[in-house]
Design an enzyme around this catalytic site. Structure first.
Site, PDB file in Angstrom:
ATOM      1  N   HIS A 191     -10.351 -17.778 -28.765  1.00 40.78           N
ATOM      2  CA  HIS A 191     -11.521 -18.643 -28.586  1.00 40.78           C
ATOM      3  C   HIS A 191     -12.456 -18.587 -29.784  1.00 40.78           C
ATOM      4  CE1 HIS A 191      -9.904 -18.656 -24.498  1.00 40.78           C
ATOM      5  NE2 HIS A 191     -10.252 -19.913 -24.610  1.00 40.78           N
ATOM      6  N   GLU A 435      -1.863 -24.621 -17.239  1.00 38.17           N
ATOM      7  CA  GLU A 435      -1.880 -23.589 -18.282  1.00 38.17           C
ATOM      8  C   GLU A 435      -0.988 -22.409 -17.936  1.00 38.17           C
ATOM      9  OE1 GLU A 435      -6.091 -23.202 -19.993  1.00 38.17           O
ATOM     10  OE2 GLU A 435      -6.413 -23.278 -17.832  1.00 38.17           O
ATOM     11  N   ASN A 458      -2.773 -23.968 -25.110  1.00 38.47           N
ATOM     12  CA  ASN A 458      -3.122 -22.651 -25.672  1.00 38.47           C
ATOM     13  C   ASN A 458      -2.697 -21.532 -24.726  1.00 38.47           C
ATOM     14  OD1 ASN A 458      -4.379 -24.256 -27.506  1.00 38.47           O
ATOM     15  ND2 ASN A 458      -6.431 -23.939 -26.689  1.00 38.47           N
ATOM     16  N   ASP A 459      -3.070 -21.703 -23.466  1.00 40.00           N
ATOM     17  CA  ASP A 459      -2.683 -20.683 -22.491  1.00 40.00           C
ATOM     18  C   ASP A 459      -1.251 -20.867 -22.024  1.00 40.00           C
ATOM     19  OD1 ASP A 459      -4.785 -18.798 -22.098  1.00 40.00           O
ATOM     20  OD2 ASP A 459      -5.993 -20.470 -21.386  1.00 40.00           O
ATOM     21  N   CYS A 506      -4.949 -31.123 -23.773  1.00 39.33           N
ATOM     22  CA  CYS A 506      -6.238 -30.755 -24.365  1.00 39.33           C
ATOM     23  C   CYS A 506      -6.177 -29.427 -25.118  1.00 39.33           C
ATOM     24  CB  CYS A 506      -7.340 -30.714 -23.306  1.00 39.33           C
ATOM     25  SG  CYS A 506      -7.138 -29.386 -22.133  1.00 39.33           S
TER      26      CYS A 506
HETATM   27  C1  PEP Z   1      -5.881 -24.165 -23.258  1.00 44.36           C
HETATM   28  O1  PEP Z   1      -5.594 -23.095 -22.741  1.00 44.36           O
HETATM   29  O2  PEP Z   1      -5.071 -24.873 -23.906  1.00 44.36           O
HETATM   30  C2  PEP Z   1      -7.251 -24.681 -23.160  1.00 44.36           C
HETATM   31  C3  PEP Z   1      -7.573 -25.876 -23.577  1.00 44.36           C
HETATM   32  O3  PEP Z   1      -8.185 -23.842 -22.635  1.00 44.36           O
HETATM   33  P1  PEP Z   1      -8.881 -22.655 -23.491  1.00 44.36           P
HETATM   34  O4  PEP Z   1      -8.414 -22.785 -24.910  1.00 44.36           O
HETATM   35  O5  PEP Z   1     -10.333 -22.797 -23.330  1.00 44.36           O
HETATM   36  O6  PEP Z   1      -8.324 -21.431 -22.815  1.00 44.36           O
HETATM   37 MG    MG Z   2      -7.000 -22.201 -21.408  1.00 43.65          MG
END
Ligand code: PEP
Ligand code: MG
Length: 582
Positions: A191, A435, A458-459, A506
């Site tokens: 993050h 996710e 991402n997750d 996203c």
């Molecule tokens: C993700 O996990 O792709 C996401 C958009 O959420 P974050 O990056 O805030 O965990």
């Molecule tokens: Mg995430």
């Protein structure tokens, strides 16, 4: 000149003086002391050293009493180091002969030693460097007093070099002065890395241990495009920097010209693009660059930015700002994703001692266990939703039960607002982030209950490949191009299509232009990305047709290694948009 390589996470190149933060975020000033104050400063150093020695002796006897003398021996080693006449002699020499401040002299002397130990190639001795850092920290604590200089108190441009920056610290960086940052730890989609993009400053993470020998004030070139940090650069590198600055300016100007154009493919299919934001102030940048709305509002930064827990009104005001700035455009408000690497100061106690925070109390799990906190946020979202085009999204949903529970609480909060006669929106779409692999496996079942999906790659990558997204030691294993990830995305897109549910990506994958032809070819028509990446996204979309994107996706899905997929996609990007390859 020292050259360090890490992971490029936020583009751009910056040059400036280093501000080195120790692990406890001490600011180590490169201060000189006036000649007539030298003896006072030497006395201040001696006094700090005496206090530190006393503190270590106390620790030594405490541990000896409690745990036995074998454990107390650790402190004997610290004491030996602190009492080393070479330390006193050398630090005092630096203060007297070079007019260094005691803080700077201590730091410089101890860091040089720590670096020598780290470079001997012996893991045992490298570990001892940690003892030296510990001694440095104790001495700085005494010299600087308990109050640590706040990063927000900067008065001149700097490049921050730190072992780590938490998302909270990153969120509070003063971008008037912080030109960029580099950290020893961190991964592609930590993050902190995402925030660097949001703040629009170049950043490199995952450098590995390398800051021991760096002192505040040394000139640094930070290359956020290639993941490189040059310390004390030579004249040729500075010249290169000036040339690439001029080139970057040209690219920026060309991309600026794309701000007002539509994201339509060559065969006229419109791809909806939205912005990802962490702070209300980012909406403007998104709209300016052509976002059709906000596809992901990471509301947890409301908790991370300040010292106190946000009230319902704080939430409400922030959401209203976003909604207002968006006009009638959609805003997807994600409920708080607290936990893992996003722990607000005021909730720290609840997470202390958690050995495995990525799998622990995080996100929707935290909301469902702390319903009073959750309800405050839901009330604010529902009230703000009466003023615009809002959708609500639950993060990290792993089971149908979690989604149903979250939705039930939402309905309950609506009833409260109804009873209280408070204005709110009762028919906003309710969606979820995909996710966790379990959510993909059950995508068909989820599709019957949710209004929309948003794939958080991402997750999803982290949990599918079992690779901590923030850990540089496994950064090379964190691969968006892994065939398993492509297959999971396809599964979600197909399940959503069967139930006529919109699906967005996203995660950072949609901000990485290499993956845009693939995502479009897999059937995605909604992408939510960082504000900075939006013009690049448009450039790719406008240079591709749907059949071509489908051909690219098909070929990518036929490959069985992540590195082959990523290599192939880079080649295709180079063919479609050569100017985007830096
Ligand atoms: C993700 O996990 O792709 C996401 C958009 O959420 P974050 O990056 O805030 O965990
Ligand atoms: Mg995430």
């Amino acid at each position: 000149m020292q050259v360090r390589n890490g992971i490029a996470v936020s583009p751009g190149v910056a040059v400036g003086p280093a501000l080195v933060l120790g692990s406890e975020n001490f600011r180590i000033p490169r201060k000189y002391v006036a000649q007539d104050a030298v003896e006072v400063e030497v006395a201040r150093f001696r006094n700090a050293l005496d206090q530190v020695c006393q503190e270590i002796e106390e620790n030594e006897s405490l541990v000896a009493d409690k745990l036995g003398s074998q454990y107390a021996a650790i402190f004997s080693a610290h004491l030996q180091m602190a009492r080393d006449p070479k330390l006193t002699g050398e630090v005092e020499r630096l203060i007297r002969e070079r007019s260094f401040s005691p803080e700077y002299a201590v730091s410089r002397y101890l860091r040089q030693h720590a670096e020598q130990l780290q470079n001997l190639g012996n893991p045992y001795l490298a570990e001892r460097a940690l003892d030296i850092f510990d001694l440095e920290k104790r001495l700085l604590q005494r010299l600087l007093g308990e109050s640590r200089e706040e990063l927000s108190n900067l008065t001149a441009p700097v490049i921050i070099l730190a072992h780590d920056l938490t998302p909270g610290e990153t969120a509070r960086l003063n971008t008037d002065f912080v030109q960029g940052f580099a950290t020893e730890s961190g991964g592609h989609t930590s993050h902190t890395a995402i925030l660097a993009g949001a703040l629009g400053i170049p950043a490199v993470v995952g450098l590995g241990r390398c800051l021991a020998g760096v002192s505040g004030g040394q000139t640094v070139i930070l290359d956020g495009d290639h993941g490189q940090v040059l310390i004390d650069p030579d004249e040729a590198s500075l010249e290169n920097f000036r040339t690439s600055e001029a080139q970057n300016l040209k690219i920026r100007e060309r991309l600026q010209s794309l701000e007002d154009v539509q994201a339509d493919t060559q065969d006229g299919v419109h791809i909806h693009i939205y912005g990802n934001i962490e702070f209300p102030s980012e909406v403007e940048q998104c709209i300016k660059r052509g976002a059709e709305g906000i596809g992901l509002y990471r509301t947890e930064f409301l908790y991370l930015g300040g010292n106190a827990e946000p009230t319902e009104d704080d939430h409400y005001q922030a959401y209203c700002r976003v909604i207002e700035a968006c006009g009638n455009r959609p805003v997807v408000i994600r409920t708080m994703d607290i936990g893992a690497d996003k722990v607000p100061k005021q909730l720290k106690d609840r997470f202390d001692g958690n050995q495995n925070p990525m799998l622990g109390l995080r996100s929707i799990r935290l909301s469902l266990q702390n319903t009073s906190l959750f309800r405050i946020q839901l009330r604010a979202i529902l009230r703000a939703a009466a003023k615009g085009n809002v959708q609500i999204m639950f993060p990290l949903v792993a089971s149908l039960l979690e989604f149903r529970q979250a939705k039930m609480i939402l309905m309950d909060v609506m009833e409260d607002l109804e009873d209280e006669g408070v204005e709110y929106c009762s028919d906003l779409p309710v969606g979820m982030m995909v996710e966790v692999p379990s959510a993909v496996i059950l995508a068909e079942e989820f599709a019957r209950e949710v209004d929309f999906f948003s794939i958080g790659t991402n997750d999803l990558i982290q949990y599918t490949l079992a690779v901590d997204r923030s850990d540089p030691a496994v950064a090379s294993l964190y691969r968006a191009g892994d065939p398993s990830i492509l297959r999971l995305i396809r599964t979600v897109v197909e399940a959503a299509a069967r139930h006529d549910r919109p699906v967005t990506v996203c995660g950072q994958m949609s901000s990485d232009v290499r993956f845009v032809p693939l995502l479009v070819g897999l059937g995605l028509r909604h992408l939510s990305a960082t504000p900075q990446s939006l013009p690049r996204l448009k450039e790719v979309i406008r240079n591709i047709s749907i059949p071509e994107a489908e051909r690219i996706a098909e070929h990518a899905c036929s490959l069985d290694l992540a590195r082959d997929v990523e290599h192939y996609l880079l080649g295709e990007l180079g063919r479609l948009c050569p100017d985007l390859i830096v």
